[in-house]
Design an enzyme around this catalytic site. Structure first.
Site, PDB file in Angstrom:
ATOM      1  N   CYS A  77       0.821  -1.220   0.000  1.00  0.00           N
ATOM      2  CA  CYS A  77       0.000   0.000   0.000  1.00  0.00           C
ATOM      3  C   CYS A  77       0.853   1.267   0.000  1.00  0.00           C
ATOM      4  O   CYS A  77       1.982   1.254   0.481  1.00  0.00           O
ATOM      5  CB  CYS A  77      -0.876   0.035   1.239  1.00  0.00           C
ATOM      6  SG  CYS A  77      -1.809  -1.460   1.517  1.00  0.00           S
TER       7      CYS A  77
ATOM      8  N   ARG B 137       5.019   0.413  -5.902  1.00  0.00           N
ATOM      9  CA  ARG B 137       4.899  -0.455  -4.732  1.00  0.00           C
ATOM     10  C   ARG B 137       3.915  -1.598  -4.980  1.00  0.00           C
ATOM     11  O   ARG B 137       3.910  -2.581  -4.240  1.00  0.00           O
ATOM     12  CB  ARG B 137       4.441   0.368  -3.517  1.00  0.00           C
ATOM     13  CG  ARG B 137       5.439   1.432  -3.125  1.00  0.00           C
ATOM     14  CD  ARG B 137       4.826   2.414  -2.155  1.00  0.00           C
ATOM     15  NE  ARG B 137       4.563   1.846  -0.857  1.00  0.00           N
ATOM     16  CZ  ARG B 137       5.443   1.740   0.126  1.00  0.00           C
ATOM     17  NH1 ARG B 137       6.670   2.167  -0.068  1.00  0.00           N
ATOM     18  NH2 ARG B 137       5.121   1.226   1.288  1.00  0.00           N
TER      19      ARG B 137
ATOM     20  N   TRP C 118      -2.968  -2.658  -1.560  1.00  0.00           N
ATOM     21  CA  TRP C 118      -2.561  -3.996  -2.016  1.00  0.00           C
ATOM     22  C   TRP C 118      -3.267  -4.962  -1.067  1.00  0.00           C
ATOM     23  O   TRP C 118      -2.982  -4.992   0.127  1.00  0.00           O
ATOM     24  CB  TRP C 118      -1.043  -4.126  -1.928  1.00  0.00           C
ATOM     25  CG  TRP C 118      -0.503  -5.378  -2.511  1.00  0.00           C
ATOM     26  CD1 TRP C 118      -0.321  -5.658  -3.831  1.00  0.00           C
ATOM     27  CD2 TRP C 118      -0.031  -6.529  -1.790  1.00  0.00           C
ATOM     28  NE1 TRP C 118       0.225  -6.900  -3.979  1.00  0.00           N
ATOM     29  CE2 TRP C 118       0.414  -7.465  -2.753  1.00  0.00           C
ATOM     30  CE3 TRP C 118       0.054  -6.863  -0.446  1.00  0.00           C
ATOM     31  CZ2 TRP C 118       0.931  -8.706  -2.401  1.00  0.00           C
ATOM     32  CZ3 TRP C 118       0.569  -8.097  -0.095  1.00  0.00           C
ATOM     33  CH2 TRP C 118       0.998  -9.002  -1.064  1.00  0.00           C
TER      34      TRP C 118
ATOM     35  N   ASN D 160      -1.419   1.138   5.927  1.00  0.00           N
ATOM     36  CA  ASN D 160      -0.544   0.187   5.236  1.00  0.00           C
ATOM     37  C   ASN D 160      -0.110  -0.836   6.287  1.00  0.00           C
ATOM     38  O   ASN D 160       0.219  -0.444   7.404  1.00  0.00           O
ATOM     39  CB  ASN D 160       0.671   0.977   4.705  1.00  0.00           C
ATOM     40  CG  ASN D 160       1.699   0.096   4.046  1.00  0.00           C
ATOM     41  OD1 ASN D 160       1.469  -1.088   3.825  1.00  0.00           O
ATOM     42  ND2 ASN D 160       2.841   0.663   3.716  1.00  0.00           N
ATOM     43  N   GLY D 161      -0.144  -2.120   5.975  1.00  0.00           N
ATOM     44  CA  GLY D 161       0.282  -3.133   6.948  1.00  0.00           C
ATOM     45  C   GLY D 161      -0.884  -3.997   7.387  1.00  0.00           C
ATOM     46  O   GLY D 161      -1.905  -4.078   6.692  1.00  0.00           O
TER      47      GLY D 161
ATOM     48  N   GLU E  90      17.446 -16.855 -10.718  1.00  0.00           N
ATOM     49  CA  GLU E  90      17.028 -15.462 -10.868  1.00  0.00           C
ATOM     50  C   GLU E  90      16.404 -15.225 -12.255  1.00  0.00           C
ATOM     51  O   GLU E  90      15.411 -14.504 -12.378  1.00  0.00           O
ATOM     52  CB  GLU E  90      18.226 -14.527 -10.625  1.00  0.00           C
ATOM     53  CG  GLU E  90      17.963 -13.051 -10.794  1.00  0.00           C
ATOM     54  CD  GLU E  90      16.836 -12.481  -9.927  1.00  0.00           C
ATOM     55  OE1 GLU E  90      16.338 -13.179  -9.034  1.00  0.00           O
ATOM     56  OE2 GLU E  90      16.426 -11.342 -10.193  1.00  0.00           O
TER      57      GLU E  90
ATOM     58  N   LYS F 281      12.581 -13.851 -12.730  1.00  0.00           N
ATOM     59  CA  LYS F 281      12.309 -12.632 -13.487  1.00  0.00           C
ATOM     60  C   LYS F 281      11.279 -12.907 -14.577  1.00  0.00           C
ATOM     61  O   LYS F 281      10.338 -12.164 -14.758  1.00  0.00           O
ATOM     62  CB  LYS F 281      13.623 -12.143 -14.107  1.00  0.00           C
ATOM     63  CG  LYS F 281      13.837 -10.692 -14.156  1.00  0.00           C
ATOM     64  CD  LYS F 281      14.343 -10.021 -12.917  1.00  0.00           C
ATOM     65  CE  LYS F 281      13.560 -10.261 -11.675  1.00  0.00           C
ATOM     66  NZ  LYS F 281      14.162  -9.734 -10.482  1.00  0.00           N
TER      67      LYS F 281
ATOM     68  N   GLU G 216       7.680 -13.614 -13.041  1.00  0.00           N
ATOM     69  CA  GLU G 216       6.976 -12.536 -12.345  1.00  0.00           C
ATOM     70  C   GLU G 216       6.435 -11.466 -13.281  1.00  0.00           C
ATOM     71  O   GLU G 216       5.420 -10.850 -12.971  1.00  0.00           O
ATOM     72  CB  GLU G 216       7.811 -11.935 -11.208  1.00  0.00           C
ATOM     73  CG  GLU G 216       8.943 -11.017 -11.603  1.00  0.00           C
ATOM     74  CD  GLU G 216       9.620 -10.368 -10.375  1.00  0.00           C
ATOM     75  OE1 GLU G 216      10.841 -10.224 -10.396  1.00  0.00           O
ATOM     76  OE2 GLU G 216       8.920  -9.995  -9.423  1.00  0.00           O
TER      77      GLU G 216
ATOM     78  N   HIS H 121      16.777 -36.328 -12.824  1.00  0.00           N
ATOM     79  CA  HIS H 121      16.134 -36.870 -11.621  1.00  0.00           C
ATOM     80  C   HIS H 121      14.663 -36.470 -11.540  1.00  0.00           C
ATOM     81  O   HIS H 121      14.062 -36.573 -10.477  1.00  0.00           O
ATOM     82  CB  HIS H 121      16.896 -36.421 -10.367  1.00  0.00           C
ATOM     83  CG  HIS H 121      18.309 -36.913 -10.351  1.00  0.00           C
ATOM     84  ND1 HIS H 121      18.627 -38.240 -10.170  1.00  0.00           N
ATOM     85  CD2 HIS H 121      19.489 -36.269 -10.552  1.00  0.00           C
ATOM     86  CE1 HIS H 121      19.947 -38.399 -10.241  1.00  0.00           C
ATOM     87  NE2 HIS H 121      20.482 -37.216 -10.480  1.00  0.00           N
TER      88      HIS H 121
ATOM     89  N   LYS I  91       6.195  -3.986  -4.622  1.00  0.00           N
ATOM     90  CA  LYS I  91       7.622  -3.693  -4.614  1.00  0.00           C
ATOM     91  C   LYS I  91       8.225  -3.930  -3.244  1.00  0.00           C
ATOM     92  O   LYS I  91       9.299  -4.479  -3.112  1.00  0.00           O
ATOM     93  CB  LYS I  91       7.842  -2.229  -5.035  1.00  0.00           C
ATOM     94  CG  LYS I  91       9.299  -1.818  -5.112  1.00  0.00           C
ATOM     95  CD  LYS I  91      10.011  -2.547  -6.232  1.00  0.00           C
ATOM     96  CE  LYS I  91      11.466  -2.186  -6.345  1.00  0.00           C
ATOM     97  NZ  LYS I  91      12.191  -3.189  -7.163  1.00  0.00           N
TER      98      LYS I  91
HETATM   99  C1  AGP Z   1      12.175  -9.093  -7.344  1.00  0.00           C
HETATM  100  O1  AGP Z   1      12.048  -9.026  -8.716  1.00  0.00           O
HETATM  101  C2  AGP Z   1      11.009  -9.431  -6.617  1.00  0.00           C
HETATM  102  N1  AGP Z   1       9.876  -8.704  -6.989  1.00  0.00           N
HETATM  103  C3  AGP Z   1      11.110  -9.830  -5.155  1.00  0.00           C
HETATM  104  O2  AGP Z   1      11.500 -11.166  -5.192  1.00  0.00           O
HETATM  105  C4  AGP Z   1      12.057  -9.057  -4.198  1.00  0.00           C
HETATM  106  O3  AGP Z   1      13.373  -9.260  -4.565  1.00  0.00           O
HETATM  107  C5  AGP Z   1      11.789  -9.520  -2.754  1.00  0.00           C
HETATM  108  O4  AGP Z   1      10.469  -9.202  -2.406  1.00  0.00           O
HETATM  109  C6  AGP Z   1      12.751  -8.925  -1.756  1.00  0.00           C
HETATM  110  O5  AGP Z   1      12.647  -7.535  -1.713  1.00  0.00           O
HETATM  111  P1  AGP Z   1      13.729  -6.641  -1.012  1.00  0.00           P
HETATM  112  O6  AGP Z   1      15.002  -6.771  -1.778  1.00  0.00           O
HETATM  113  O7  AGP Z   1      13.176  -5.250  -1.067  1.00  0.00           O
HETATM  114  O8  AGP Z   1      13.879  -7.142   0.392  1.00  0.00           O
END
Ligand code: AGP
Length: 609
Positions: A2, A27, A74, A100-101, A481, A485, A488, A504, A604
């Site tokens: 949020c 965010r 969110w 937020n939270g 990674e 990427k 997501e 396996h 974010k």
């Molecule tokens: C990254 O592309 C992601 N959206 C997510 O995995 C992110 O890296 C993770 O939430 C950790 O965030 P931070 O680095 O702000 O702690």
């Protein structure tokens, strides 16, 4: 997660609130709303979907007023619906809240309030705050909020306004970020700095357990117990352009293109002629000698950077390193004590699981080092030492330049510790320094040289349901990674496998045309990787190879498509390999018409567990 924006002053509040929320879009959110005081009542506008929908509604009937709150939600408690969107009000409509939270004891409080006759319109935990304040209000908003906070359990940032106390915003920070912007005859509130940069660079960062009362003329800070607190105003030197797209269609593409510069920033002032300087790290030789284990703890992309960090740290320090997902770490009773160094890694510095892991490690007596991008964030403040990534604001939900900066920070840390502990070979350090110095230019070259081949590969992958990434050693960490990427932002199912593990189980999923991105950069593992590629080819898999110039011929013979990177020393290859993987995800998502900077369901900064 949020976003909150608040304004009290002499200008119309709507454009300021909506403009600020726009800057917080990164965010992640699924609905948005504003509340404006029009001189008589609090007018609330809320919409499901992105901010454009809210803009349209507001354009038809814009509430006039110079005092208001805005919010992007969110969803946590209750689906993203009009009723669940913030701001929320009490029964009388005199109090509104944005939040937020999470309020953990909301169900219990809701039952108590319902018994007292309060009527609820949403499924959210936030709405109970408005009713609670209504219940406790006795002519002083600050007093009512401070009493309400005593009954709330959880982590949150919230802001409240009331028709009973015009031109006054009261806000509280408890584990979710909140900042105050200082203006002339106007003041601001927000979840993050970019929301306020068009109006002020004078910022006060709130700490946990602090409250603020804002009027156009005054800003007063208090502890939850009501004691006045004096806080420093910081001048932020970010250029507003840093949070704009700068001609790129998406923040993600802009941030990928900033990566050569990011490498320069993270290394600036830290590379010396024959060593690495990390002034931020305060442990001396004697204290370091006692460290017998290192944990790296993080989430998502930051966690993946830790897998590369492990290799560098073990090689340079000879200390065993474990890498943990923050959400698992604190619940698995890790063997942490005062002889442990815990490295927590986070772009935002606010990730709830990582913060909780940090606190757990400190309770156990470990030394905690943060590798963090956002200056002044919770993780940065609660770590005993901090290495800042200096990557600048990262807006796209998909982390790119911060990941690269994390990798570079790990190499710096590994080299620095290795030297300080007398474990690293000086020649190796010098070679690494040379390699690091050349990297920004090589990264520029990699972005240019691979563009065409990456596009071609993206065109193939964009039409597929599933993609596999394989590699060995460091390339396996990079595969993880690359897969994250791709999934997501393009919503293509993507999975990474250590190449030797294919047979396996996962090999059962390789049929005609299934794309497999094979990373082949690790010295000494090329032959093994080629055997794995052949296993995939024999099942009809479509191989996209990613390798370095020195292996071009050898790998080129085996694959359907090839992406070739400049050569660098083996240990540093991840700093280049990641670039085409990020671009591949970007272009596949673009070709599929996805919302690249704000992928569905993601945020974010993940400030809830
Ligand atoms: C990254 O592309 C992601 N959206 C997510 O995995 C992110 O890296 C993770 O939430 C950790 O965030 P931070 O680095 O702000 O702690």
């Amino acid at each position: 997660m949020c976003g909150i924006v608040g304004y009290v002053g002499e200008q119309q509040a709507v454009p300021i609130l909506l403009g600020g929320l726009k800057k917080l879009e990164y965010r992640g959110y699924d609905s948005a709303g504003i509340a404006i005081y029009n001189g008589q009542r609090l007018a609330i506008k809320r919409e499901v979907g992105n901010l454009d929908v809210l803009w349209e509604t507001v354009a038809e009937d814009s509430p006039q007023g110079t005092w208001g709150l805005g919010h992007t939600r969110w969803a946590t408690h209750g689906r993203p619906t009009h009723e669940n969107a913030h701001p929320h009000s009490d029964c009388s409509g005199n109090f509104v809240v944005v939040h937020n939270g999470i309020i953990e004891n909301f169900q219990e409080l809701r039952t108590q309030l319902e018994k007292k006759g309060h009527l609820f319109c949403s499924e959210t935990d936030t709405e109970i705050i408005a009713h609670l304040i209504e219940e406790l209000y006795q002519g002083d908003l600050l007093q009512a909020v401070s009493q309400a906070v005593k009954e709330l359990q959880g982590s949150y940032a919230m802001a409240v306004m009331s028709t009973q106390d015009p031109y006054n915003i009261v806000a509280v920070r408890q584990d979710s970020p909140l900042i105050v912007g200082v203006g002339e005859k106007e003041n601001f509130l927000a979840s993050d700095i970019p929301a306020l940069l068009d109006h002020t660079r004078r910022i006060v960062i709130m700490e946990n357990g602090e409250m603020v009362q804002l009027t156009p003329q005054e800003i007063e800070f208090f502890s939850l117990g009501g004691t006045t607190i004096n806080k420093e105003v910081e001048e932020i030197d970010w250029d507003p352009e840093m949070v704009e797209k700068g001609g790129f269609p998406h923040f993600m593409l802009k941030e990928i293109n900033e990566e050569p510069a990011t490498l320069r920033h993270v290394m600036a002032g830290r590379l010396e002629k024959d060593g690495i300087k990390l002034e931020e790290f305060q442990l001396d030789q004697e204290q370091l000698a006692k460290i017998d284990k290192i944990f790296i703890v993080a989430c998502g992309t930051a966690y993946h950077s830790g897998l590369v960090g492990k290799k560098a740290l073990e090689e340079m320090t000879q200390i065993p390193v474990e890498v943990d997902l923050a959400s698992e770490f604190r619940y698995r009773q890790p063997l942490v004590d005062e002889k442990t160094l815990v490295v927590v890694v986070s772009q935002s510095g606010e990730t709830a699981d990582t913060l909780a892991a940090l606190r757990h490690a400190r309770e156990k007596g470990a030394r905690v080092l943060g590798i963090v991008n956002v200056v002044g964030s919770s993780i940065a403040r609660e770590s005993q030492d901090v290495i800042y990534l200096k990557a600048g604001p990262e807006i796209a939900v998909a982390s790119t330049k911060a990941y690269l900066a994390m990798l570079a920070a790990f190499y710096l840390l590994a080299g620095y510790l290795g030297q300080l502990m007398d474990k690293a070979n000086q020649e190796e350090i010098i070679r690494m320094l040379e390699g690091l110095r050349e990297l920004p230019l090589k990264a520029e070259q990699a972005l240019q040289d691979t563009e065409e081949d990456v596009l071609k590969a993206a065109e193939y992958i964009a039409g597929q349901e599933s993609t596999f990434f394989i590699g060995r050693g460091l390339d396996y960490s990079l595969s993880l990674e690359g897969a994250l990427k791709l999934k997501e932002i393009s919503y293509i199912h993507a999975e990474a496998q250590a190449a030797g593990e294919l047979k396996h189980g996962t090999l059962a999923l390789i049929t005609d045309g299934v794309p497999v991105v094979a990373l082949v950069n690790e010295e000494g593992l090329t032959e093994k990787m080629i055997s794995n590629i052949q296993e995939v080819k024999a099942r009809g898999g479509y191989i996209i190879g990613v390798t370095r110039a020195g292996l071009k011929q050898q790998v080129g013979r085996e694959v359907h498509e090839l992406i070739v990177l400049p050569d660098t020393m083996n240990m540093l290859t991840p700093l280049l390999t990641i670039l085409p993987l990020q671009l591949l995800a970007y272009h596949a998502a673009r070709l599929r018409g996805c919302e690249i900077d704000q992928p569905r369901n993601l945020a974010k900064s993940v400030t809830v567990e």
